[in-house]
Write a protein that holds these residues in place. Structure first.
Motif, PDB file in Angstrom:
ATOM      1  N   TYR A 153      44.535 -13.139  53.596  1.00  0.00           N
ATOM      2  CA  TYR A 153      45.697 -13.504  54.407  1.00  0.00           C
ATOM      3  C   TYR A 153      46.631 -14.416  53.607  1.00  0.00           C
ATOM      4  N   ASP A 154      46.062 -15.425  52.942  1.00  0.00           N
ATOM      5  CA  ASP A 154      46.875 -16.326  52.124  1.00  0.00           C
ATOM      6  C   ASP A 154      47.535 -15.577  50.966  1.00  0.00           C
ATOM      7  N   GLU A 190      40.432 -15.649  62.708  1.00  0.00           N
ATOM      8  CA  GLU A 190      39.728 -16.852  62.271  1.00  0.00           C
ATOM      9  C   GLU A 190      38.572 -17.213  63.191  1.00  0.00           C
ATOM     10  N   ASN A 245      50.470 -13.626  52.237  1.00  0.00           N
ATOM     11  CA  ASN A 245      51.619 -14.510  52.443  1.00  0.00           C
ATOM     12  C   ASN A 245      52.324 -14.809  51.127  1.00  0.00           C
ATOM     13  N   TYR A 273      44.924 -13.385  60.943  1.00  0.00           N
ATOM     14  CA  TYR A 273      43.580 -12.943  60.593  1.00  0.00           C
ATOM     15  C   TYR A 273      42.644 -13.500  61.661  1.00  0.00           C
ATOM     16  N   MET A 318      38.590 -13.083  54.727  1.00  0.00           N
ATOM     17  CA  MET A 318      39.806 -12.668  55.433  1.00  0.00           C
ATOM     18  C   MET A 318      40.915 -13.689  55.229  1.00  0.00           C
ATOM     19  N   LYS A 319      40.569 -14.981  55.283  1.00  0.00           N
ATOM     20  CA  LYS A 319      41.595 -16.011  55.065  1.00  0.00           C
ATOM     21  C   LYS A 319      42.138 -15.950  53.639  1.00  0.00           C
ATOM     22  N   SER A 348      43.248  -8.504  57.755  1.00  0.00           N
ATOM     23  CA  SER A 348      44.302  -9.507  57.899  1.00  0.00           C
ATOM     24  C   SER A 348      45.638  -8.822  57.713  1.00  0.00           C
ATOM     25  N   ILE A 379      34.814 -14.460  57.270  1.00  0.00           N
ATOM     26  CA  ILE A 379      36.030 -15.120  57.752  1.00  0.00           C
ATOM     27  C   ILE A 379      36.758 -15.797  56.594  1.00  0.00           C
ATOM     28  N   ALA A 380      36.012 -16.416  55.692  1.00  0.00           N
ATOM     29  CA  ALA A 380      36.636 -17.040  54.522  1.00  0.00           C
ATOM     30  C   ALA A 380      37.329 -15.993  53.655  1.00  0.00           C
TER      31      ALA A 380
END
Length: 557
Positions: free
Chosen positions: A460-461, A481, A464, A479, A456-457, A330, A453-454
């Motif tokens: 990513y969060d 998704e 941020n 990322y 990576m999120k 990500s 995927i979870a």
């Protein structure tokens, strides 16, 4: 091109050598050095050229568009991709990325050298099974591999700082950490504001002279580029010269392995390969060591099917090519009021590993790290071709002003994360598309597990949040998704294990099915680690060579 001449001695192809090694990359270069210095006769086959420091250049078009280092269909090496096994794969530019040259991808990697940690080797026992995966413990422990990690530090050349963030180590780093760069000053400040613990990133790039090689000059053309100073610790410069100097290793470049032949007893007898002009050769050997990477190693085994091995060589388990792992990714870019100049120096100098293991309360498995970088690898053409990172026109005077500002005033915080081994994620032989030699093209089947995927999120969060804490005035990120369509980390496709029914090689990298066949590269990995596998691949190669030398001296190969 200042390509090195192939070395002497010249072994006769019809006379057995002790070992044929296929692939000269992160693992193959180490295997060649170790076996030849130990006194064994070695033929090292490499399909690409022997490029050296004088051959590398700051040419974005040549490397990133024309794929001069990482070959594609342009050079006669097409690939295909699909998300699932019930789809028809379609031709793509590149799903399985790797370099074709002496030293392999260790020549053009970013040089991030994170060790795996003790948990990586026993995580399945600690965390439990995960539905839809082949999540398993390794047949070795961190403690068994640690001495070989230290050999990588000192013999390959790693810069870093020992501290509480490190897994246990027997020796300090040989070189101090690289000086911090602008993007990582921002990451470090932001991480501390959030109560996290950033630390100097360990890298296979020299911060000071070591082993007769010079220190990095911080040119900025690093990730995806060969080092013009020999400061990047590739096997091309750290291992191959010693193998050739031993007098026992012959390097044959422009040689593409076609198949591995076996006799009626099921033992390797020779490796068949094409030379650049298309002529076919076959080198007889007492044993073969396949170090072709997590894509080419399974392809070669599948192409070596015979009456005795109808499903492919060393594939009684059906696991050859299966369990492909990419590592997750990500990125979040931020624009700042003042210059950051993240394009300068190496890719990353700080890393945050507070979430190396995600808490189980999140409801999914995963973990990883975040480092600071430039949004386009520090490449000006790369930024221009991506248009504006934060919106705006894609041509004209405003576009040019945005590019000028964004190149110098941006930073990126990138997440590097786990991937789970899934049987349907694989490297296989495309039934339709062929390469320049007439071989079935590499077919990649890949769909990220929902936990990946979870994860990576999550990163990513977090990136941020870090970017906001760093004071960015604009942010943009990504990322995958919907899942990844390719990667350069090619792991798990000939996995290591104690059970021949569920693995391809044993704990010493010997095939369960063929006693004089060994696989040593990213394909051996059982789990993915947290995003930077090359140091572990190299440590495994040192360990494999050590055990193979002992076995050969006992007459057990």
């Amino acid at each position: 091109m200042a390509e090195a001449a192939n070395s002497v001695p010249r072994f006769d192809t019809r006379t057995e050598v002790d070992f044929v090694i296929i692939g000269s990359g992160a693992a193959g270069g180490i295997m060649a050095r170790e076996l030849s210095v130990a006194g064994f006769s070695v033929v090292l086959l490499e399909q690409g050229p022997h490029l050296q420091a004088a051959d590398f250049r700051h040419d974005e078009w040549a490397y990133d568009v024309n794929n001069e280092l990482t070959w594609s269909a342009r050079q006669g090496h097409p690939q295909t991709f699909r998300k699932s096994e019930d789809e028809e794969a379609v031709p793509v530019r590149q799903a399985l990325g790797y370099a074709h040259n002496v030293g392999g991808s260790s020549v053009h990697f970013s040089g991030n050298f994170w060790r795996f940690r003790p948990i990586d080797f026993m995580e399945a026992s600690v965390k439990g099974s995960i539905a839809g995966t082949n999540f398993a413990d390794w047949p070795i422990s961190y403690e068994e591999l640690e001495p070989y990690y230290s050999r990588v530090d000192w013999e390959i050349g790693v810069s870093g700082l020992q501290g509480p963030w490190d897994p246990p180590r027997s020796r300090d780093y040989p070189c101090p950490p690289m000086p911090i760069k602008g993007s990582d000053v921002l990451l470090e400040r932001a991480a501390k504001q959030l109560g996290l613990n950033p630390y100097p990133a360990p890298v296979a790039i020299l911060s000071q002279p070591h082993n007769g090689r010079p220190a990095c000059t911080h040119c900025g053309f690093c990730n995806g580029y060969g080092c013009e100073m020999n400061a990047k610790s590739s096997t091309m410069i750290a291992m191959i010269p010693q193998a050739l100097a031993s007098g026992n290793c012959e390097l044959r470049t422009g040689c593409t392995a076609a198949r591995i032949e076996t006799d009626d007893a099921g033992r390797v007898t020779e490796v068949v390969y094409w030379e650049t002009d298309g002529s076919v050769q076959a080198q007889r050997a007492k044993a073969a060591v396949v170090c072709a990477n997590g894509a080419e190693t399974p392809r070669l085994l599948l192409l070596s099917a015979s009456n005795r091995f109808p499903d492919g060589l060393a594939n009684s388990s059906g696991m050859v090519g299966k369990n492909l792992m990419f590592n997750g990714y990500s990125t979040v870019a931020g624009l700042f009021e003042q210059p950051v100049n993240a394009y300068k120096s190496i890719p990353a100098t700080r890393v945050v590993h507070d979430y190396y293991e995600l808490p189980s309360s999140l409801g999914f498995y995963g973990g990883g790290g975040i480092d600071g970088r430039h949004p386009t690898r520090g490449l000006p053409m790369g930024l221009a071709m991506s248009s504006s990172l934060f919106g705006g026109p894609s041509w004209g005077s405003e576009f040019k002003r945005n590019l000028q500002r964004e190149f110098t005033h941006t930073a990126a915080f990138d997440g590097h994360t786990t991937s789970l081994p899934v049987s349907s994620n694989s490297v296989s032989l495309d039934p339709v598309v062929k390469d320049k030699w007439g071989r079935p093209a590499l077919r990649c089947t890949y769909k990220d597990h929902p936990d990946d995927i979870a994860t990576m999120k999550f990163f990513y969060d977090l990136s941020n949040e870090l970017m906001s804490a760093a004071g960015a005035i604009k942010q943009a990120g990504f990322y995958p998704e919907n899942g990844q369509n390719g990667n350069v980390h090619l792991l798990g496709t000939c996995r290591m294990g104690n059970d021949p029914a569920s693995s391809v090689v044993d704990r010493f990298h010997r095939s369960h099915d063929v006693p004089n066949l060994f696989m040593v590269d990213g394909s051996s990995l059982v789990t993915s680690g947290r995003g930077q596998p090359t140091m572990t691949i190299m440590a495994l190669a040192f360990r494999a060579a050590d055990n193979l030398i002992q076995a050969a001296r006992r007459g057990e190969v």
